[in-house]
Design a protein around this motif. Structure first.
Motif, PDB file in Angstrom:
ATOM      1  N   ALA A 214      -3.995  -4.768  -4.026  1.00 27.99           N
ATOM      2  CA  ALA A 214      -3.548  -6.074  -3.534  1.00 27.99           C
ATOM      3  C   ALA A 214      -3.814  -7.175  -4.558  1.00 27.99           C
ATOM      4  CB  ALA A 214      -4.238  -6.395  -2.215  1.00 27.99           C
ATOM      5  N   LEU A 239       7.521  -9.150  -1.472  1.00 29.65           N
ATOM      6  CA  LEU A 239       6.260  -9.414  -0.800  1.00 29.65           C
ATOM      7  C   LEU A 239       6.278 -10.822  -0.224  1.00 29.65           C
ATOM      8  CD1 LEU A 239       2.775  -8.362  -2.024  1.00 29.65           C
ATOM      9  CD2 LEU A 239       3.122 -10.577  -0.994  1.00 29.65           C
ATOM     10  N   GLU A 241       3.727 -11.825   2.344  1.00 27.75           N
ATOM     11  CA  GLU A 241       2.404 -12.294   2.770  1.00 27.75           C
ATOM     12  C   GLU A 241       1.351 -11.239   2.469  1.00 27.75           C
ATOM     13  OE1 GLU A 241       0.416 -12.776   7.106  1.00 27.75           O
ATOM     14  OE2 GLU A 241       2.147 -14.095   6.775  1.00 27.75           O
ATOM     15  N   ILE A 242       0.173 -11.693   2.004  1.00 25.49           N
ATOM     16  CA  ILE A 242      -0.982 -10.815   1.780  1.00 25.49           C
ATOM     17  C   ILE A 242      -2.124 -11.332   2.636  1.00 25.49           C
ATOM     18  CG2 ILE A 242      -2.564  -9.831   0.085  1.00 25.49           C
ATOM     19  CD1 ILE A 242      -0.583 -10.481  -2.077  1.00 25.49           C
ATOM     20  N   ARG A 253      -6.144  -4.177   2.886  1.00 27.41           N
ATOM     21  CA  ARG A 253      -5.557  -5.476   3.201  1.00 27.41           C
ATOM     22  C   ARG A 253      -4.119  -5.287   3.670  1.00 27.41           C
ATOM     23  NH1 ARG A 253      -6.974  -9.328  -1.818  1.00 27.41           N
ATOM     24  NH2 ARG A 253      -5.819 -10.837  -0.577  1.00 27.41           N
ATOM     25  N   ARG A 254      -3.755  -6.024   4.723  1.00 30.02           N
ATOM     26  CA  ARG A 254      -2.413  -5.925   5.292  1.00 30.02           C
ATOM     27  C   ARG A 254      -1.437  -6.743   4.426  1.00 30.02           C
ATOM     28  NH1 ARG A 254      -0.092  -4.609  10.213  1.00 30.02           N
ATOM     29  NH2 ARG A 254      -1.577  -2.894   9.999  1.00 30.02           N
ATOM     30  N   VAL A 255      -0.353  -6.086   4.059  1.00 33.73           N
ATOM     31  CA  VAL A 255       0.686  -6.708   3.232  1.00 33.73           C
ATOM     32  C   VAL A 255       2.002  -6.636   3.998  1.00 33.73           C
ATOM     33  CG1 VAL A 255       2.012  -6.502   1.093  1.00 33.73           C
ATOM     34  CG2 VAL A 255      -0.466  -6.169   1.059  1.00 33.73           C
TER      35      VAL A 255
END
Length: 359
Positions: A214, A239, A241-242, A253-255
């Motif tokens: 990430a 992409l 949102e991180i 981490r949610r991506v």
């Protein structure tokens, strides 16, 4: 041969024997075994993850009033349209309140009508001097008071009607039901979610990635997404949102990857293979185990193995702080070089080593 000559010959022989003895007793240099790895890219084009198509906007529908849930008209996966009834509350008491409010309004209007007529009669009598001004003023005040009563009764009726309307939950937009949180017969409080409806017009793919992965990503980074059921159906994504923090349990981490013009096959809940398309920055970044990094006098260094010579040499590098046991190296190393990953504090430049590989 003179005595002096014999002495020189004997001395020379002794020195030669001493030198040979010393050479035979000198220990051979120690070849130290070292654990090492090859330097590899921190991220590669083949890096991929499995994600799930999710709706960008999801609405949790709830009643503004509490009561007993009498019906729920939709289930998980069902499509709904704007204005469609989703659920209803028991409305008997609300209907009674509406009827009572209507009766109060009718009564107030009747009283106002009588007061208005009485005021009109007094006005006619006053013109013939058969009524006093004070009587007319009292009648006017009575009419004004009853007008306020009518307004209040109308407000109570509107409120009762609104509460009755709120006993039925309606969809505010087209969507798909993603969860149900209450069953008929259940007592629900005001604000408690009954159903959740996702709007399908904007969709993302959610994936969970390691923190070191990430950290290489920027918003807008390109991805390729292919359906797992049919990999020939693929679209581009970027992409969006991180997650600012990693999950405390998985450390991932949610991506969220935005789908660009997705076909209907990319429906909410389907799974897709998400492949990162490296940009110049990510492609130029290399990765080594954190244990390979040596910090000395404010400098960050690694021990590079010369496999042909069997020696090691210290080299300064530009490395980021380690994440999840891996350090990203931005300069100072090349892909394919071998670095020592264990015992880096006990080596010296040019030291002979025997390579033991970790990977």
């Amino acid at each position: 041969m003179s005595r002096t000559t014999r002495f020189l010959v004997a001395a020379t022989a002794c020195l030669a024997l001493a030198a040979c003895s010393q050479a035979e007793t000198q220990p051979a240099p120690v070849i130290r075994p070292v654990l090492s790895v090859l330097v590899e890219p921190a991220i590669a084009a083949a890096d991929s993850f499995v994600g799930t198509v999710v709706a960008r906007d999801e609405i949790a529908y709830a009643f503004r009033i509490g009561g007993v849930l009498t019906s729920r008209a939709v289930g998980i996966g069902q499509s709904v349209t704007k204005g469609q009834a989703l659920a209803t509350l028991q409305s008997t008491s609300l209907q009674y309140a509406l009827t009572r409010a209507q009766a109060d309004l009718d009564s107030a209007k009747a009283q106002l009508s009588n007061a208005t007529a009485a005021e009109a009669r007094l006005g006619a009598l006053q013109q013939n001097d058969n009524a006093t001004p004070s009587q007319l003023d009292a009648a006017a005040q009575q009419s004004q008071a009853l007008q306020a009563s009518v307004a209040q009764a109308q407000s109570n009726l509107d409120s009762a009607q609104q509460q009755l309307d709120e006993a039925t939950l309606h969809a505010e937009a087209d969507g798909v039901v993603t969860s149900v949180d209450a069953e008929p017969g259940q007592v629900v409080a005001a604000g408690s979610a009954i159903v959740k409806v996702a709007r399908p017009d904007a969709r993302d793919v959610a994936i969970d990635v390691p923190e070191n992965f990430a950290s290489l990503l920027d918003v807008g980074a390109p991805f390729r997404l292919a359906l797992q059921l049919d990999p020939t159906i693929a679209v581009s994504g970027r992409l969006r949102e991180i997650a600012p923090q990693a999950d405390p349990t998985t450390r991932a981490r949610r991506v969220l990857i935005e789908l660009l013009d997705p076909p209907a096959a990319f429906w909410i809940g389907t799974t897709a293979t998400v492949t990162f398309v490296p940009d110049a920055r990510a492609a130029a970044t290399l990765s080594v185990p954190a244990s390979a990094i040596l910090t000395s006098a404010g400098q960050t260094m690694v021990w590079v193995v010369d496999e042909s010579a069997g020696t090691v040499s210290r080299r300064q590098v530009d490395a980021a702080p380690a994440v999840d046991g891996q350090a990203q190296v931005h300069s100072g190393l090349s892909e394919g070089e071998r670095v020592v990953v264990l015992g880096v504090d006990e080596l010296s430049d040019g030291q002979k080593v025997r390579v033991e590989t970790q990977s």
